[in-house]
Every structure is written in C-alpha cells, then in structure tokens.
Design a protein around this motif. Structure first.
Motif, mmCIF file in Angstrom:
data_model
loop_
_atom_site.group_PDB
_atom_site.id
_atom_site.type_symbol
_atom_site.label_atom_id
_atom_site.label_comp_id
_atom_site.label_asym_id
_atom_site.label_seq_id
_atom_site.Cartn_x
_atom_site.Cartn_y
_atom_site.Cartn_z
ATOM 1 N N ALA A 188 0.807 -1.069 -0.063
ATOM 2 C CA ALA A 188 0.136 -0.037 -0.019
ATOM 3 C C ALA A 188 0.907 1.192 -0.028
ATOM 4 C CB ALA A 188 -0.944 0.012 1.257
ATOM 5 N N GLN A 189 0.472 2.307 -0.438
ATOM 6 C CA GLN A 189 1.152 3.334 -0.907
ATOM 7 C C GLN A 189 1.844 4.088 0.396
ATOM 8 O OE1 GLN A 189 -1.242 5.772 -3.721
ATOM 9 N NE2 GLN A 189 -2.492 6.645 -2.179
ATOM 10 N N ASN A 190 0.998 4.130 1.676
ATOM 11 C CA ASN A 190 1.019 4.491 2.819
ATOM 12 C C ASN A 190 1.671 3.703 3.961
ATOM 13 O OD1 ASN A 190 -1.220 3.218 3.335
ATOM 14 N ND2 ASN A 190 -2.227 4.823 4.310
ATOM 15 N N ASP A 191 2.328 2.445 3.447
ATOM 16 C CA ASP A 191 2.656 1.538 4.084
ATOM 17 C C ASP A 191 4.049 1.911 4.831
ATOM 18 O OD1 ASP A 191 4.064 -0.793 5.446
ATOM 19 O OD2 ASP A 191 2.795 -2.120 4.260
ATOM 20 N N PRO A 192 4.325 1.940 6.303
ATOM 21 C CA PRO A 192 5.330 2.434 6.823
ATOM 22 C C PRO A 192 6.782 1.566 6.565
ATOM 23 C CG PRO A 192 3.859 1.414 8.448
ATOM 24 C CD PRO A 192 3.288 1.259 7.048
ATOM 25 N N HIS A 193 6.441 0.116 6.107
ATOM 26 C CA HIS A 193 7.641 -0.473 5.836
ATOM 27 C C HIS A 193 8.469 0.097 4.611
ATOM 28 C CE1 HIS A 193 5.178 -3.264 7.928
ATOM 29 N NE2 HIS A 193 6.295 -3.782 8.478
ATOM 30 N N THR A 205 8.005 1.622 -8.135
ATOM 31 C CA THR A 205 6.910 1.117 -9.013
ATOM 32 C C THR A 205 7.045 -0.084 -9.069
ATOM 33 O OG1 THR A 205 8.622 1.135 -10.702
ATOM 34 C CG2 THR A 205 7.293 3.209 -10.810
ATOM 35 N N ALA A 206 7.917 -0.930 -8.497
ATOM 36 C CA ALA A 206 8.024 -2.311 -8.114
ATOM 37 C C ALA A 206 7.251 -2.799 -7.114
ATOM 38 C CB ALA A 206 9.166 -2.884 -8.352
ATOM 39 N N LEU A 207 7.111 -1.926 -6.017
ATOM 40 C CA LEU A 207 6.520 -1.994 -4.903
ATOM 41 C C LEU A 207 5.185 -1.462 -4.527
ATOM 42 C CD1 LEU A 207 9.890 -0.731 -2.711
ATOM 43 C CD2 LEU A 207 9.280 -3.249 -3.179
ATOM 44 N N GLN A 211 -3.815 2.267 -2.977
ATOM 45 C CA GLN A 211 -4.030 2.467 -1.533
ATOM 46 C C GLN A 211 -4.035 1.237 -0.889
ATOM 47 O OE1 GLN A 211 -7.569 4.799 -1.197
ATOM 48 N NE2 GLN A 211 -6.686 6.786 -1.803
ATOM 49 N N ASP A 212 -4.688 0.128 -1.385
ATOM 50 C CA ASP A 212 -4.521 -1.165 -0.279
ATOM 51 C C ASP A 212 -3.489 -2.155 -0.996
ATOM 52 O OD1 ASP A 212 -5.660 -1.997 -2.729
ATOM 53 O OD2 ASP A 212 -7.447 -2.723 -2.072
ATOM 54 N N GLY A 213 -2.772 -1.859 -1.802
ATOM 55 C CA GLY A 213 -1.771 -2.789 -2.176
ATOM 56 C C GLY A 213 -2.051 -3.847 -3.351
ATOM 57 N N LEU A 214 -3.249 -3.762 -3.722
ATOM 58 C CA LEU A 214 -3.925 -4.790 -4.519
ATOM 59 C C LEU A 214 -4.462 -4.363 -6.220
ATOM 60 C CD1 LEU A 214 -6.097 -6.255 -1.884
ATOM 61 C CD2 LEU A 214 -3.891 -7.169 -2.702
ATOM 62 N N MET A 215 -4.077 -3.163 -6.248
ATOM 63 C CA MET A 215 -4.403 -2.508 -7.678
ATOM 64 C C MET A 215 -3.830 -3.400 -8.674
ATOM 65 S SD MET A 215 -3.867 1.203 -9.150
ATOM 66 C CE MET A 215 -2.133 0.895 -9.269
ATOM 67 N N ILE A 236 0.274 -15.883 -7.863
ATOM 68 C CA ILE A 236 0.574 -14.702 -7.534
ATOM 69 C C ILE A 236 1.263 -14.664 -6.347
ATOM 70 C CG2 ILE A 236 -0.216 -12.170 -7.012
ATOM 71 C CD1 ILE A 236 -2.128 -12.604 -9.290
ATOM 72 N N GLU A 237 2.311 -13.766 -6.117
ATOM 73 C CA GLU A 237 3.184 -13.668 -4.661
ATOM 74 C C GLU A 237 2.678 -12.115 -4.270
ATOM 75 O OE1 GLU A 237 7.444 -12.506 -2.750
ATOM 76 O OE2 GLU A 237 7.314 -13.767 -4.677
ATOM 77 N N HIS A 238 2.376 -12.396 -2.808
ATOM 78 C CA HIS A 238 1.464 -11.263 -2.341
ATOM 79 C C HIS A 238 2.135 -10.975 -0.825
ATOM 80 C CE1 HIS A 238 -0.832 -14.066 -0.395
ATOM 81 N NE2 HIS A 238 -0.979 -14.724 -1.403
ATOM 82 N N GLY A 239 1.826 -9.859 -0.296
ATOM 83 C CA GLY A 239 1.827 -9.399 0.997
ATOM 84 C C GLY A 239 1.291 -10.720 2.314
ATOM 85 N N TYR A 240 1.946 -10.515 3.137
ATOM 86 C CA TYR A 240 1.509 -11.700 4.128
ATOM 87 C C TYR A 240 0.519 -11.672 4.749
ATOM 88 C CZ TYR A 240 2.709 -8.402 7.982
ATOM 89 O OH TYR A 240 2.757 -7.443 9.048
ATOM 90 N N GLU A 241 -0.197 -10.410 4.731
ATOM 91 C CA GLU A 241 -1.505 -10.572 5.272
ATOM 92 C C GLU A 241 -2.729 -10.145 4.191
ATOM 93 O OE1 GLU A 241 -1.133 -6.888 7.385
ATOM 94 O OE2 GLU A 241 -0.993 -7.875 9.404
ATOM 95 N N GLN A 242 -2.421 -10.623 2.997
ATOM 96 C CA GLN A 242 -3.294 -10.247 1.781
ATOM 97 C C GLN A 242 -4.010 -11.645 1.116
ATOM 98 O OE1 GLN A 242 -0.428 -8.290 -0.617
ATOM 99 N NE2 GLN A 242 -1.253 -6.124 -0.289
#
Length: 277
Positions: A188-193, A205-207, A211-215, A236-242
C-alpha cells in the motif's frame, strides 16, 4: 594494513545497526577480494592491499548508510543462479523461490508461460533453467529492469525466454498462455515499511500498488481470465496479510482450486488458481 580477520572484526563493529553485521562484513570482503567465505576462514592472516582496504572501507560506509548488500556487490543468488541486480530491479528474496517450486509442480512440456514484472528475471530464469522444454515470456514495464533480465539470461546461457516491455497482459492475445506467474507490486502506498530496510533503495514502481496494495493484482487476475487457456494456472506472490483478499479476487474471477502457500516464515505468500475448462 589490515589482515582478513582484522577487516572482518572492523566491519562487524561498523555495522552494528545491521541485522547481520558479521555476514554483511563477510559478503563485502569476499566481493572486494573476489573470493569465497572458505578463503576468509582458511587464510585469516592474509593482508589486504592498500586498494583492497580502501574499497572495503568505502563499501562498509555505504552499507552503514543502509545501501543493500546486493546493490553494493551487484549480485544476488536465487534458486541455482547468480543474478545481476541494480537499482532498476527488486532484490530477489528467498521466499520468491516458493513460486518457482509451485509452478514447477504444474508445468508440462511445451507450455507457454508468462512472467509478469520479471525484474531481474529471477522467476523466469529459474523456471527456464529447470525446464528447457517450455517457452517463457518475460514482461516488465521498466526498460532498465528488462536490460538486467536479458543480461542475466545471457550470463546463464538461457535461450528459451522472450523479453518484452509492456503493461501486464495488454499485448497478449486471448487463450494463448498455459500459465502465468507474477511477483507484482503489492504494498500500500502509505505502508510504513517503505521507509525501512532495503526497500528504501528499490524502485517504488515495483513495490507500491494503490491505496490497498492490490490494484495491480486485480488487473492481473482480470487479464489472466482472457489470456489463459482453459485449465491454465495463475500464481501470484503477495503480502503476508493479503492471502484472504487475493483468494477472494481469484474466486470472483471464476478461478477454481484456489489455495495459498506459506513462505519460509510461515506466512501465506503465494496464491494460485486454475481457470475452469
């Protein structure tokens, strides 16, 4: 002049903020000396030349500032390959090897497989090296990343990959692919990581994907319905909470046999599904 053991001790002291100061020091010194870690252990009293010491100190300073080891050495191991990486590509992570393992279980001879967002070519080249009897299409929007991937293919003497610059599956005809694999942007574009660790130095652009990281994942799944043949697979690889959300998007797009696979840390990391007949 420092000898090897003194250089390693100094490196560990300089990199106390790193998660692995000893390993970082070994990687950087091996890079400077063009040797293996076995050489460091076998010849600890060998003195560095003035130029080697100067180069090593410069790399330690850059690492202290947070620059990724892979960018400092220009390489990262993935699967059985040594890949060139730079600021135009993501740094291949061990967890991404899982998508290679899962895809290999489904691959059959003469398949046509697309790797979307290939970056350094890690997934594509790992699959191509294991299965020379398939054809791979490696896509990336960034020309700089594609150049790195092409150089890696040449370096690894892999010839069953075609590279193209494009926007996901826009240029692919209907019902032409047997499988699609992708490690797309999913943060997600506002992710603190994004302000922590190595990702600070990797291409946004590769990260980042909305807003939710899933676009981008939504786009890929929708386009995959058109481009895959009946019974074709999508990984598909995705985030650990997705995983739950990604699996739901798969099912809404009529994919069957949807399931998720855990990474080496025990987190759901890869979701796969198959188009119906």
């Amino acid at each position: 002049m420092m000898n090897i053991i003194e250089a390693l001790e100094h490196g560990s002291q300089c990199l106390t903020e790193s998660e692995s100061p000893d390993i970082d020091s070994q990687y950087l010194l091996c890079h400077v000396l063009a040797c293996t870690t076995t050489h460091l252990l076998t010849w600890p009293d060998t003195s560095l030349t003035p130029q080697q010491q100067e180069n090593y100190m410069a790399l330690l300073e850059q690492r202290h500032q947070g620059r990724p080891i892979a960018h400092l050495t220009g390489q990262r191991g993935f699967w059985t390959l040594d890949l060139n990486v730079n600021v135009d590509t993501l740094i291949p992570r061990p967890d991404t090897e899982i998508i290679v393992s899962m895809a290999l279980e489904k691959i059959q001879a003469n398949m046509i497989i697309a790797d979307l967002g290939t970056g350094s070519g890690a997934i594509t080249l790992a699959l191509a090296s294991e299965r020379p009897d398939i054809q791979l299409l490696a896509m990336d929007y960034a020309c700089g990343a594609l150049k790195v991937a092409q150089d890696n293919a040449k370096q690894s003497q892999i010839s069953n990959v075609v590279f193209w610059q494009g926007d996901w599956l826009t240029a692919i005809a209907d019902n032409t692919l047997d499988m699609i694999v992708s490690n797309p942007p999913y943060i997600a574009q506002n992710d603190p990581h994004l302000k922590q660790g190595d990702v600070r130095f990797e291409p946004l652009t590769a990260l980042v994907s909305g807003q939710d990281g899933l676009m981008d994942i939504r786009i890929i799944i929708e386009q995959a319905r058109r481009c895959l043949k009946p019974k074709g697979w999508l990984f598909i690889e995705h985030g650990y909470e997705q995983a739950h959300l990604v699996a739901s998007i798969f099912r809404q797009a009529t994919f069957e046999h949807v399931s998720s696979v855990k990474d080496y840390g025990g987190n759901d990391r890869i979701t796969m599904g198959q188009l119906p007949l």
